[in-house]
Design a protein around this motif. Structure first.
Motif, PDB file in Angstrom:
ATOM      1  N   ARG A  73       0.945  -1.184  -0.022  1.00 29.33           N
ATOM      2  CA  ARG A  73       0.040  -0.064  -0.063  1.00 29.33           C
ATOM      3  C   ARG A  73       0.811   1.289   0.002  1.00 29.33           C
ATOM      4  O   ARG A  73       0.455   2.283  -0.653  1.00 29.33           O
ATOM      5  CB  ARG A  73      -0.985  -0.027   1.480  1.00 29.33           C
ATOM      6  CG  ARG A  73      -2.172   0.682   0.980  1.00 29.33           C
ATOM      7  CD  ARG A  73      -3.054   0.451   1.975  1.00 29.33           C
ATOM      8  NE  ARG A  73      -2.677   0.432   3.545  1.00 29.33           N
ATOM      9  CZ  ARG A  73      -2.257   1.696   4.044  1.00 29.33           C
ATOM     10  NH1 ARG A  73      -2.627   2.893   3.370  1.00 29.33           N
ATOM     11  NH2 ARG A  73      -2.017   1.814   5.269  1.00 29.33           N
ATOM     12  N   GLN A  86       4.239   1.341  -0.870  1.00 31.19           N
ATOM     13  CA  GLN A  86       5.392   1.346  -1.960  1.00 31.19           C
ATOM     14  C   GLN A  86       4.726   0.887  -3.129  1.00 31.19           C
ATOM     15  O   GLN A  86       3.740   0.245  -3.360  1.00 31.19           O
ATOM     16  CB  GLN A  86       6.211   0.236  -1.632  1.00 31.19           C
ATOM     17  CG  GLN A  86       7.236   0.885  -0.403  1.00 31.19           C
ATOM     18  CD  GLN A  86       8.296   0.032   0.140  1.00 31.19           C
ATOM     19  OE1 GLN A  86       8.093  -1.194  -0.086  1.00 31.19           O
ATOM     20  NE2 GLN A  86       9.444   0.596   0.471  1.00 31.19           N
ATOM     21  N   ARG A  87       5.257   1.477  -4.367  1.00 28.87           N
ATOM     22  CA  ARG A  87       5.014   1.237  -5.500  1.00 28.87           C
ATOM     23  C   ARG A  87       6.115   0.859  -6.356  1.00 28.87           C
ATOM     24  O   ARG A  87       7.285   1.366  -6.064  1.00 28.87           O
ATOM     25  CB  ARG A  87       4.485   2.772  -6.142  1.00 28.87           C
ATOM     26  CG  ARG A  87       3.606   2.768  -7.462  1.00 28.87           C
ATOM     27  CD  ARG A  87       3.198   3.927  -7.445  1.00 28.87           C
ATOM     28  NE  ARG A  87       3.117   4.555  -8.853  1.00 28.87           N
ATOM     29  CZ  ARG A  87       2.907   5.747  -9.300  1.00 28.87           C
ATOM     30  NH1 ARG A  87       2.549   6.696  -8.521  1.00 28.87           N
ATOM     31  NH2 ARG A  87       2.893   5.979 -10.627  1.00 28.87           N
ATOM     32  N   GLU A  98       4.884  -0.045 -13.828  1.00 35.78           N
ATOM     33  CA  GLU A  98       4.272  -0.774 -12.559  1.00 35.78           C
ATOM     34  C   GLU A  98       3.751  -2.015 -12.685  1.00 35.78           C
ATOM     35  O   GLU A  98       2.955  -2.113 -13.533  1.00 35.78           O
ATOM     36  CB  GLU A  98       3.142   0.273 -11.975  1.00 35.78           C
ATOM     37  CG  GLU A  98       3.159  -0.155 -10.329  1.00 35.78           C
ATOM     38  CD  GLU A  98       2.161   1.122  -9.900  1.00 35.78           C
ATOM     39  OE1 GLU A  98       1.688   1.899 -10.515  1.00 35.78           O
ATOM     40  OE2 GLU A  98       1.890   1.011  -8.437  1.00 35.78           O
ATOM     41  N   ASP A 104       7.630   5.868  -3.013  1.00 37.64           N
ATOM     42  CA  ASP A 104       6.855   5.902  -1.808  1.00 37.64           C
ATOM     43  C   ASP A 104       5.501   6.627  -2.181  1.00 37.64           C
ATOM     44  O   ASP A 104       5.638   7.745  -2.972  1.00 37.64           O
ATOM     45  CB  ASP A 104       7.537   6.677  -0.761  1.00 37.64           C
ATOM     46  CG  ASP A 104       6.890   6.577   0.677  1.00 37.64           C
ATOM     47  OD1 ASP A 104       5.799   6.409   0.653  1.00 37.64           O
ATOM     48  OD2 ASP A 104       7.631   7.138   1.696  1.00 37.64           O
ATOM     49  N   ARG A 105       4.320   5.887  -2.018  1.00 35.07           N
ATOM     50  CA  ARG A 105       3.253   6.654  -2.600  1.00 35.07           C
ATOM     51  C   ARG A 105       2.799   7.895  -1.798  1.00 35.07           C
ATOM     52  O   ARG A 105       2.127   8.690  -2.523  1.00 35.07           O
ATOM     53  CB  ARG A 105       2.004   5.612  -2.134  1.00 35.07           C
ATOM     54  CG  ARG A 105       1.784   4.464  -3.416  1.00 35.07           C
ATOM     55  CD  ARG A 105       0.931   3.490  -3.029  1.00 35.07           C
ATOM     56  NE  ARG A 105       1.048   2.219  -3.651  1.00 35.07           N
ATOM     57  CZ  ARG A 105       0.713   1.974  -4.909  1.00 35.07           C
ATOM     58  NH1 ARG A 105       0.154   2.917  -5.590  1.00 35.07           N
ATOM     59  NH2 ARG A 105       0.800   0.790  -5.372  1.00 35.07           N
ATOM     60  N   ASN A 106       3.220   7.890  -0.540  1.00 36.19           N
ATOM     61  CA  ASN A 106       2.863   9.056   0.149  1.00 36.19           C
ATOM     62  C   ASN A 106       3.593  10.329  -0.073  1.00 36.19           C
ATOM     63  O   ASN A 106       3.552  11.402   0.620  1.00 36.19           O
ATOM     64  CB  ASN A 106       2.530   8.740   1.697  1.00 36.19           C
ATOM     65  CG  ASN A 106       1.930   7.597   1.986  1.00 36.19           C
ATOM     66  OD1 ASN A 106       0.899   7.345   1.162  1.00 36.19           O
ATOM     67  ND2 ASN A 106       2.181   6.697   2.835  1.00 36.19           N
TER      68      ASN A 106
END
Lengths: 268, 424
Positions: free
Chosen positions: B294, B296-297, B308, B323-325
């Protein structure tokens, strides 16, 4: 849903390009407002309203979000237009330029002319305009600063600027035009070079093409000025004519490139 | 020969693994993805639940059944995923045990036909890509030259000299073998430094330096041996060559590659030895939970060209973790944030800039090429040299272009159309 690559944020998009161009025109515009006072402010308000109206109308027609480039076109137009021109004439000319120079092609980057140059050319053709030759050092410096910002941002091509300057110097030594050379270049000339001739959409789009386009624009400017044009009309029509020839110049460069590569392919 | 290129840009993306030791991480699943091989239709040779050994044939290309796709691990076929029109999209294998297949390499040492057969059967053939078109070469094809890419300018990629250090003998043997597949030269393109092989008449060492993309095969081929309709070359990566060398000496297919795992989402970049098609999340090595996914991409490949994905793509030697955030760098100032909120028509039209020429170390004209791609003018793309390029060569232009157009994807469409026309 997989977001498309690249996963790096892009350094540029259309809005950011517009913003940088807007920052570049802001200083010369302010200088012009300071020099001419409230006349300019009224003209600016009218121009911005018109630009917003036309862009919104076309955005609705095409069902796309509106572009912001119209603001910049309006500002360039207001900065360059002689303050004595009646407002209704300015409005008609700007509307013509916005629609015929930009919007009917589908927006910024899809046309081949600078909309501000089209507006000014329309104005100079249709109405008798008395463009006084200004030698306002503050405006010229502001225009230079704007040009420098655009060169640094990679929006204005330095090849084009140098090609233009060389051509003007060379041609003006043949046909003397005192108001262009060797006098301190006026704000109108610099603004015309930076925002009309140097408009990346109107200019040639190959490196060799940019040199040739700069030479052509410089030569045309001196030719027009030598033939008796004032500085504004010379620079506007030089920009318009050069922009019309830009695709031809690029095509020539493309042909040369294709020929060179074909020859290389035969020899390697 | 040496080329010092000035055009291009190495985007600074933080630390790369550098000279860190290569580590092994437990991989539980591998996948063979049809997406990695444009133009290939998988014809199955196994079914779900089958036990397979490392190097065993999983499927072949329907049009060219000599070309084999093999298992990179020993295990059990877990899933065969079908897509539109029941075309096989992916074959997933669960790792179980470590039993490898041995190939008979005796004949390949002398006989060129046997060498081809060995490469085709062991899956080593898939390391080749043709240029133009970027496809798996025909089993009987003879290229006018072969390019070994022993340099990598992708930011955060593994350093080829470091990876090849223990494999130099295999690399030399592999390069020697490649010279038997072509009548022309084999170019070993490497970074400045000691020569990786001993140059000979057929094997030439060429050094390339400069910013990215000085380490991409497209750049090398353009400068040394430009391709066209009439002349095609093959390109192959350095680890593939070393794998061929190992195969020829030991008879076992080397199905692992050394990949770099780096990016803003990992604390310490690492060099990981991973089987081909490894599931990316296993390469992180940390406790793997849904939470990890959730946050990490995972991107197979370099940030500009990667996708991806769940599994490592065939030709990718790096995994980029995001890092998604994290907030993108440019949105840290209020002004840019405000500008980003404004509506934007995408894809818009490009605005020419000298910057494109500065990023493009080819004797091709970037802006006319981008325009031709954007309007789908296939003939003009071809005339402007589109056949010399693959997707990755246009990545920097895509990144710099304000229009939001993905030129790599458009080029793939053009190349596929042109290839179909040639085949017809």
């Amino acid at each position: 849903m997989t977001p498309p690559p690249p996963f790096l944020s892009r350094p540029w998009d259309g809005n950011r390009l517009t913003l940088v161009t807007l920052l570049a025109i802001l200083a010369p515009l302010t200088a012009s407002i300071v020099a001419h006072g409230s006349v300019r402010l009224a003209a600016l308000a009218l121009a911005l309203v018109l630009a917003a109206l036309w862009h919104l109308a076309f955005a609705k027609l095409r069902k796309r979000p509106p572009e912001w480039g119209g603001i910049v076109t309006a500002m360039i137009f207001v900065t360059l237009v002689p303050a004595t021109v009646p407002l209704w004439q300015q409005g008609v000319a700007l509307s013509f330029g916005l629609v015929m120079g930009d919007l009917i092609f589908g927006g910024r980057g899809r046309g081949f002319l600078s909309p501000a140059a089209v507006s000014l050319a329309f104005l100079l053709f249709s109405f008798s305009v008395d463009a006084a030759h200004t030698t306002d050092t503050a405006s010229a410096l502001a225009a230079l600063a704007g040009g420098a910002l655009l060169v640094i941002a990679g929006i204005l091509s330095w090849r084009l600027v140098i090609g233009f300057s060389v051509a003007v110097a060379a041609c003006a030594s043949q046909w003397p035009v005192p108001m262009i050379w060797p006098a301190w270049p006026s704000a109108t000339l610099i603004l015309g070079l930076v925002f009309l001739i140097g408009d990346p959409v109107a200019a040639a789009c190959t490196n060799i093409g940019r040199w040739l386009y700069g030479f052509l624009a410089g030569g045309l400017l001196v030719l027009l000025a030598h033939a008796g044009g004032d500085i504004l009309s010379s620079v506007v029509f030089a920009a318009l004519l050069a922009a019309i020839f830009a695709p031809l110049i690029d095509q020539g460069v493309i042909w040369a490139n294709i020929r060179r590569r074909a020859r290389r392919l035969r020899h390697v | 020969m040496e080329f010092r290129l000035r055009k291009g840009k190495t985007i600074n993306l933080g630390p790369s693994p550098g000279d860190t030791p290569v580590i092994a991480r437990t991989v539980r699943k591998v996948g063979v993805m049809a997406r990695d091989y444009p133009g290939v239709i998988f014809d199955l040779r196994v079914s779900e639940g089958d036990q397979v050994r490392r190097g065993q044939l999983l499927c072949v290309d329907r049009h060219r059944p000599e070309i084999g796709f093999v298992a990179s691990v020993a295990g059990r076929v877990h899933q065969i995923r079908q897509g539109a029109r029941r075309r096989i999209e992916a074959i997933v294998v669960n790792v179980e045990g470590d039993e490898g297949l041995r190939f008979d390499v005796g004949a390949a040492a002398q006989n060129d036909g046997a060498l081809r057969n060995l490469l085709l059967r062991s899956g080593a053939w898939l390391g080749f890509r043709t240029r133009p078109f970027g496809r798996i070469p025909d089993p009987a094809g003879r290229p006018s030259a072969i390019f070994i890419t022993a340099t990598d300018s992708n930011p955060r990629a593994p350093d080829p000299a470091h990876v090849l250090m223990p494999l130099l003998d295999s690399f030399k043997r592999g390069a020697q073998a490649l010279s038997r597949l072509t009548d022309g030269p084999v170019f070993v393109c490497q970074a400045p430094g000691p020569s990786l092989i001993d140059p000979s008449e057929t094997l030439q060492v060429v050094r390339f330096s400069g910013p990215h993309p000085s380490g991409l095969p497209g750049t090398h081929i353009h400068h040394l041996w430009p391709v066209s309709d009439q002349r095609s070359v093959w390109q192959i990566g350095y680890q593939e060559v070393a794998a061929i060398g190992t195969l020829l000496s030991s008879g076992e297919a080397t199905t692992t590659r050394t990949v770099s795992v780096a990016g803003p989402g990992v604390e310490r970049p690492a060099l990981v030895r991973a089987p081909l098609g490894a599931e990316l999340i296993d390469l992180l090595g940390e406790p793997r939970t849904d939470e990890t996914l959730r946050v990490q991409r995972l991107v197979s490949g370099f940030s500009l060209t990667g996708t991806e994905a769940r599994f490592l793509s065939r030709h990718d030697l790096q995994v980029t973790v995001f890092d998604r955030n994290a907030t993108p760098e440019h949105t840290r100032t209020a002004l840019w944030r405000m500008i980003d909120r404004l509506p934007l028509a995408a894809p818009g039209a490009t605005q020419p800039s000298e910057a494109f020429e500065r990023l493009f170390p080819f004797d091709l004209l970037p802006v006319p090429l981008m325009r031709a791609l954007a309007v789908g003018d296939i003939e003009t793309v071809e005339r402007l040299g589109g056949l010399e390029l693959l997707e990755e060569d246009l990545a920097l232009l895509t990144w710099r272009c304000p229009s939001g157009t993905d030129y790599g994807q458009l080029l793939r469409g053009v190349l596929d159309t042109l290839h179909q026309e040639r085949a017809a």
